[in-house]
Scaffold this active site. Structure first.
Site, short mmCIF file in Angstrom:
data_model
loop_
_atom_site.label_atom_id
_atom_site.label_comp_id
_atom_site.label_asym_id
_atom_site.label_seq_id
_atom_site.Cartn_x
_atom_site.Cartn_y
_atom_site.Cartn_z
N GLY A 10 16.59 36.69 -31.51
CA GLY A 10 17.24 35.37 -32.16
C GLY A 10 17.42 35.35 -33.73
CG ASP A 35 15.04 32.82 -17.69
OD1 ASP A 35 14.95 31.59 -18.59
OD2 ASP A 35 15.60 32.88 -16.60
CB ALA A 59 15.75 26.34 -28.09
CB THR A 61 20.59 26.40 -29.65
OG1 THR A 61 21.40 27.65 -29.28
CG2 THR A 61 18.87 26.66 -29.90
CB THR A 100 16.57 20.66 -33.64
OG1 THR A 100 17.85 20.36 -34.22
CG2 THR A 100 16.13 19.77 -32.43
CG ASP A 101 18.90 19.04 -37.73
OD1 ASP A 101 18.84 19.89 -37.11
OD2 ASP A 101 20.12 18.66 -38.40
CE1 TYR A 124 18.80 22.35 -28.69
CE2 TYR A 124 19.42 20.80 -30.53
CZ TYR A 124 18.82 21.97 -30.24
OH TYR A 124 18.30 22.79 -31.34
CE LYS A 128 14.20 22.42 -30.11
NZ LYS A 128 13.39 23.71 -29.92
CD1 TRP A 149 23.02 21.85 -39.56
CD2 TRP A 149 23.88 21.74 -41.82
NE1 TRP A 149 23.70 20.98 -39.59
CE2 TRP A 149 24.42 20.72 -40.75
CE3 TRP A 149 24.16 22.09 -43.02
CZ2 TRP A 149 25.33 20.06 -41.47
CZ3 TRP A 149 25.14 21.03 -43.41
CH2 TRP A 149 25.70 20.18 -42.39
#
Length: 303
Positions: A10, A35, A59, A61, A100-101, A124, A128, A149
């Site tokens: 990634g 996986d 993740a 995403t 994540t934000d 999502y 998370k 971002w």
């Protein structure tokens, strides 16, 4: 120090693999090799591996797809991190997990700190956040790093797609009423490298980055804030400065309400405060504009 990186193919994982191979003994697992929705495979591939630190950058995403594949989102983003934390606990190893934000609802209008209450508004974000909680519930000195971002050279992101559009079209636009902060994978790698150095058995210090203080949740983002439009406009400005040919030099403005194809709700303000990181380390992330300029200079001006 032996490190295993999950999500090695990634955007962030590939950067960490490349940057850390010079310093540490690093092994990577990409999606084809692991996986995260398969618990038996996790036990087989991760549970039998030898490592001191496990870094999970993987993740599910796709924010909109998570809305219709809720079970898969929770298997990958919530249940797998719990199992990874349990494996690390049993090995007396450390887990660094990226979040994540999008765990925030976006109602705040100043940068979110680690102490602010998470209130996700999408599947999502919910998955998370559940992953964070599952990790922190497992005994061990695990670290959850929230980023926003994320961009970098190893996999296209918003910035790359916008530059490509600007090279091919006479008009491009981006959302002008959604705020956060771009975060450069190279800067994440440098930050995390300092943490890993502090955790090394060879580290001289017995406090600071090497100590128990650096655990739980930590925010890391380049400093400042912007909209997608401002982010895109700065990127095109940098392209012009470094001599990259474009068909358009201006990014037009659209609104979140114009995004009729979106299924999931997104926070309209999700700027992360890195003040805790600065307090713990004495270092401050560089401004997002400087990070974007560096990225374009290094990876676009040579073309």
């Amino acid at each position: 120090m032996k490190i295993v990186i999950i999500g090695a193919g990634g955007r962030l994982g590939a950067t960490l693999m490349r940057e850390y191979q010079r310093k540490f003994e690093v092994a990577g697992l990409n999606h084809a090799q692991l996986d995260l929705s398969n618990r038996d495979q996790i036990r087989e591939r991760v549970g039998t591996a030898s490592f001191d630190v496990l870094i999970n950058t993987a993740a599910f995403t796709n924010v909109d797809l998570c809305e219709t594949q809720r079970d898969r989102a929770f298997h990958i983003n919530a249940e797998a991190p719990r199992l990874l934390a349990e494996i690390c606990r049993d090995k007396d190893a450390k887990l660094i997990h990226f979040s994540t934000d999008y765990v925030f609802d976006g109602e705040k209008r100043e940068p979110y700190t680690e102490e602010d209450e998470a209130n996700p508004i999408s599947v999502y974000g919910e998955s998370k956040r559940a992953g964070e909680e599952n990790i922190l519930a497992v005994k061990g000195r695990h670290l959850v790093v929230r980023v926003s971002w994320v961009f970098g050279p190893d996999r296209p992101s918003f910035i790359d797609r916008l530059i490509e559009r600007a090279q091919e079209n006479e008009h491009v636009d981006a959302i002008a009423d959604k705020f956060s902060t771009p975060t450069y994978t190279m800067d994440i790698a440098e930050m995390l490298g300092s943490i890993l150095d502090g955790w090394s058995p060879r580290a001289l210090a017995s406090d600071g980055l090497a100590a128990r203080r650096l655990q739980g949740i930590l925010h890391f983002a380049n400093t400042g804030e912007c909209t997608w439009q401002e982010y895109g406009q700065w990127a095109l400005d940098c392209c012009q400065r470094f001599g990259l040919a474009l068909r358009t030099k201006t990014v037009g403005a659209i609104k979140v309400s114009d995004m009729t194809s979106w299924v999931a709700h997104r926070p309209v303000y999700s700027v992360l405060s890195s003040a805790k990181y600065t307090e713990l380390t004495g270092a401050s992330p560089r401004a997002w504009r400087d990070a974007v300029a560096d990225y374009i200079r290094r990876f676009y001006s040579k073309q």
